[in-house]
Write an enzyme that holds these catalytic residues in place. Sequence first.
Site, short mmCIF file in Angstrom:
data_model
loop_
_atom_site.label_atom_id
_atom_site.label_comp_id
_atom_site.label_asym_id
_atom_site.label_seq_id
_atom_site.Cartn_x
_atom_site.Cartn_y
_atom_site.Cartn_z
N ASP A 1 0.35 3.79 1.72
CA ASP A 1 0.28 4.39 3.06
C ASP A 1 1.67 4.75 3.59
OD1 ASP A 1 0.06 4.58 6.02
OD2 ASP A 1 -2.00 3.96 5.66
N HIS B 1 -2.24 -4.03 5.03
CA HIS B 1 -2.01 -3.60 6.41
C HIS B 1 -3.32 -3.25 7.09
CE1 HIS B 1 -2.60 0.83 5.82
NE2 HIS B 1 -2.41 0.48 4.57
N CYS C 1 -6.01 0.23 7.01
CA CYS C 1 -5.81 0.73 5.64
C CYS C 1 -6.96 1.67 5.26
CB CYS C 1 -5.73 -0.44 4.67
SG CYS C 1 -5.44 0.07 2.97
N ARG D 1 2.75 5.07 6.48
CA ARG D 1 3.17 4.36 7.69
C ARG D 1 3.68 2.96 7.39
NH1 ARG D 1 -2.55 4.74 10.35
NH2 ARG D 1 -2.96 4.12 8.20
N CYS E 1 0.85 -1.20 0.00
CA CYS E 1 0.00 0.00 0.00
C CYS E 1 0.88 1.25 0.00
CB CYS E 1 -0.92 0.00 1.22
SG CYS E 1 -2.08 1.39 1.24
CO CO Z 1 -3.46 1.16 2.97
#
Ligand code: CO
Length: 208
Positions: free
Chosen positions: A43, A97, A100, A45, A41
Amino acid sequence: MDIKKIFDNNKSWVAEKLNRDKEYFQNLSKGQNPEILYIGCSDSRVTAEELMGAGPGEAFVHRNIANMVSNLDLSAMSVINYAVKFLEVKHIIVCGHYYCGGVKAAMMPEDLGILNPWLRNIRDVYRMHKDELNAIEDEDEKYNRLVELNVQEQCVNVIKTPDVQRALKRQAITVHGWVFDIHSGKLIDLEIDFSGILKEIQQIYRLH
Ligand code: CO
């Protein structure tokens, strides 16, 4: 994060690498031979290399919102093609994750404009598994389960691609489904039944 600081950080990083190995970057420039294709992803993090303890040259990486593998996504299909055909990677990992945002958005009845067709793919995963998901009362638990099921379905999508189908004839490739738990930092192997899925997929999607 201060943008100017990034260049200072880079200088220290270069110095640190050269301190350990004077030819580090010279060697890197010679080429890549990663054994892993990591699909994760976007993302901020969720890192790719860092969470695996991998360094430059060890993983070929593709990231997008909610780690999707869409048949019509030219970028994802090109990455898989290159990784499988030219780099001859041995492992393809789809890493989702918990927490998400993409998966969460797909669970909400909301019009998100340009994101609609992208999130539609996640809604399709929900539909495929709606009986299991609707039976879960706790919303967080349901959300996390959809994250896992989405990883599983994206692994299926990887196995369905013509490049992977072709490559399986000549080289050993394994597809893995993982979830990164932001809350604990732990990486979880969903232990998807690769050979079982492969067998089932071959009945319909085989090209030879
Ligand atoms: Co995500």
